[in-house]
Design a protein around this motif. Structure first.
Motif, mmCIF file in Angstrom:
data_model
loop_
_atom_site.group_PDB
_atom_site.id
_atom_site.type_symbol
_atom_site.label_atom_id
_atom_site.label_comp_id
_atom_site.label_asym_id
_atom_site.label_seq_id
_atom_site.Cartn_x
_atom_site.Cartn_y
_atom_site.Cartn_z
ATOM 1 N N ALA A 1 1.292 -1.512 -0.074
ATOM 2 C CA ALA A 1 0.099 0.215 -0.511
ATOM 3 C C ALA A 1 1.276 1.074 0.104
ATOM 4 O O ALA A 1 1.583 1.302 0.308
ATOM 5 C CB ALA A 1 -1.134 -0.132 0.621
ATOM 6 N N VAL A 2 1.029 1.669 -0.511
ATOM 7 C CA VAL A 2 1.925 3.580 -1.159
ATOM 8 C C VAL A 2 1.046 4.507 -0.697
ATOM 9 O O VAL A 2 -0.298 4.849 -1.659
ATOM 10 C CB VAL A 2 2.362 3.828 -2.211
ATOM 11 C CG1 VAL A 2 3.219 4.685 -2.312
ATOM 12 C CG2 VAL A 2 3.369 2.278 -2.818
ATOM 13 N N GLY A 3 1.052 4.937 0.040
ATOM 14 C CA GLY A 3 0.024 6.773 0.741
ATOM 15 C C GLY A 3 0.502 7.028 -0.383
ATOM 16 O O GLY A 3 1.257 7.663 -0.462
ATOM 17 N N ARG A 4 -0.380 8.809 0.364
ATOM 18 C CA ARG A 4 0.540 9.854 -0.656
ATOM 19 C C ARG A 4 1.233 10.489 0.343
ATOM 20 O O ARG A 4 1.119 12.521 -0.278
ATOM 21 C CB ARG A 4 -0.968 10.624 -1.024
ATOM 22 C CG ARG A 4 -2.062 10.948 0.432
ATOM 23 C CD ARG A 4 -3.197 11.105 -0.185
ATOM 24 N NE ARG A 4 -4.424 11.842 0.667
ATOM 25 C CZ ARG A 4 -4.235 12.640 1.341
ATOM 26 N NH1 ARG A 4 -3.259 13.472 0.977
ATOM 27 N NH2 ARG A 4 -5.284 12.326 1.784
ATOM 28 N N VAL A 5 1.469 10.303 0.936
ATOM 29 C CA VAL A 5 2.747 10.952 1.887
ATOM 30 C C VAL A 5 3.803 10.276 1.597
ATOM 31 O O VAL A 5 3.427 8.978 2.432
ATOM 32 C CB VAL A 5 1.571 11.102 3.526
ATOM 33 C CG1 VAL A 5 3.047 12.503 4.518
ATOM 34 C CG2 VAL A 5 0.475 12.174 3.292
ATOM 35 N N VAL A 6 4.484 11.012 2.171
ATOM 36 C CA VAL A 6 6.248 10.396 2.280
ATOM 37 C C VAL A 6 6.150 11.094 3.515
ATOM 38 O O VAL A 6 6.892 11.976 3.819
ATOM 39 C CB VAL A 6 7.059 11.161 1.452
ATOM 40 C CG1 VAL A 6 8.463 11.000 1.368
ATOM 41 C CG2 VAL A 6 6.413 10.479 -0.460
ATOM 42 N N ASP A 7 7.248 9.910 3.921
ATOM 43 C CA ASP A 7 7.753 9.921 5.630
ATOM 44 C C ASP A 7 9.110 9.673 5.620
ATOM 45 O O ASP A 7 9.935 8.235 5.220
ATOM 46 C CB ASP A 7 6.748 8.659 6.469
ATOM 47 C CG ASP A 7 7.217 9.182 8.515
ATOM 48 O OD1 ASP A 7 8.835 10.211 8.397
ATOM 49 O OD2 ASP A 7 7.162 8.614 8.445
ATOM 50 N N PRO A 8 10.270 10.856 5.913
ATOM 51 C CA PRO A 8 11.503 10.454 5.792
ATOM 52 C C PRO A 8 12.284 9.920 6.839
ATOM 53 O O PRO A 8 13.198 9.486 6.958
ATOM 54 C CB PRO A 8 12.374 12.106 5.215
ATOM 55 C CG PRO A 8 11.343 12.742 6.217
ATOM 56 C CD PRO A 8 10.026 11.933 5.983
ATOM 57 N N VAL A 9 11.567 9.048 8.073
ATOM 58 C CA VAL A 9 11.455 8.581 9.600
ATOM 59 C C VAL A 9 10.587 7.375 9.305
ATOM 60 O O VAL A 9 9.837 7.074 8.682
ATOM 61 C CB VAL A 9 12.092 9.814 10.342
ATOM 62 C CG1 VAL A 9 11.972 8.373 11.204
ATOM 63 C CG2 VAL A 9 12.240 10.741 9.878
ATOM 64 N N GLY A 10 11.604 6.810 9.466
ATOM 65 C CA GLY A 10 11.236 4.811 10.274
ATOM 66 C C GLY A 10 12.011 3.775 9.539
ATOM 67 O O GLY A 10 12.885 4.437 8.852
ATOM 68 N N PRO A 11 11.758 3.140 9.823
ATOM 69 C CA PRO A 11 12.519 1.464 9.112
ATOM 70 C C PRO A 11 12.177 1.041 7.314
ATOM 71 O O PRO A 11 10.880 2.097 7.115
ATOM 72 C CB PRO A 11 11.910 0.446 9.953
ATOM 73 C CG PRO A 11 10.219 1.089 9.996
ATOM 74 C CD PRO A 11 10.038 2.099 10.545
ATOM 75 N N ARG A 12 12.932 0.940 6.818
ATOM 76 C CA ARG A 12 12.862 1.104 5.089
ATOM 77 C C ARG A 12 12.470 -0.248 5.386
ATOM 78 O O ARG A 12 13.670 -1.781 5.183
ATOM 79 C CB ARG A 12 14.120 1.350 4.783
ATOM 80 C CG ARG A 12 14.359 2.357 4.651
ATOM 81 C CD ARG A 12 13.316 3.435 3.856
ATOM 82 N NE ARG A 12 12.819 4.662 3.740
ATOM 83 C CZ ARG A 12 12.471 6.062 4.800
ATOM 84 N NH1 ARG A 12 11.291 5.606 4.807
ATOM 85 N NH2 ARG A 12 12.761 7.037 4.474
ATOM 86 N N LEU A 13 11.993 -1.299 4.552
ATOM 87 C CA LEU A 13 11.262 -2.101 4.229
ATOM 88 C C LEU A 13 12.455 -3.116 3.247
ATOM 89 O O LEU A 13 12.696 -4.139 3.458
ATOM 90 C CB LEU A 13 10.437 -2.243 2.929
ATOM 91 C CG LEU A 13 9.727 -3.972 2.336
ATOM 92 C CD1 LEU A 13 9.371 -4.165 3.898
ATOM 93 C CD2 LEU A 13 8.041 -3.340 1.444
ATOM 94 N N PHE A 14 12.707 -2.382 2.209
ATOM 95 C CA PHE A 14 14.102 -3.245 1.083
ATOM 96 C C PHE A 14 15.935 -2.734 2.131
ATOM 97 O O PHE A 14 16.757 -2.469 1.677
ATOM 98 C CB PHE A 14 14.182 -2.383 0.958
ATOM 99 C CG PHE A 14 13.030 -2.548 -0.678
ATOM 100 C CD1 PHE A 14 12.043 -4.097 -0.791
ATOM 101 C CD2 PHE A 14 11.849 -1.856 -0.550
ATOM 102 C CE1 PHE A 14 10.888 -4.296 -1.105
ATOM 103 C CE2 PHE A 14 10.754 -2.455 -1.342
ATOM 104 C CZ PHE A 14 10.245 -3.820 -1.863
#
Length: 80
Positions: free
Chosen positions: A37-50
């Motif tokens: 699910a790709v939301g319409r808000v970009v959050d530059p903080v937090g864990p990255r899936l890849f």
């Protein structure tokens, strides 16, 4: 255990809400499909899936479904 379940049943193994487990399965090559699910808000903080994937992986888009809120549901098959 996941590799054994996949080999025995041929069924789906789903991961919902555990990015740590999803990251380790991706890193070990045990994921053959991603539903994102790709939301319409970009959050530059937090864990990255890849974050734990060290090699290039090609994805084939299976479906892309936009939502009324502006998000998109994506389903990819992981090649190779």
């Amino acid at each position: 255990v996941v590799a054994q379940v996949r080999a025995q049943t041929g069924g789906d193994v789903g991961v919902h809400g555990s990015i740590t487990l999803a990251q380790s399965l991706l890193a070990q090559g045990l994921v053959d499909e991603l539903c994102l699910a790709v939301g319409r808000v970009v959050d530059p903080v937090g864990p990255r899936l890849f974050a734990q994937v060290n090699d290039l992986r090609e994805l084939t888009l299976v479906t892309a479904t936009p939502t009324a809120s502006g998000s998109v549901w994506l389903r990819y098959r992981i090649n190779g």
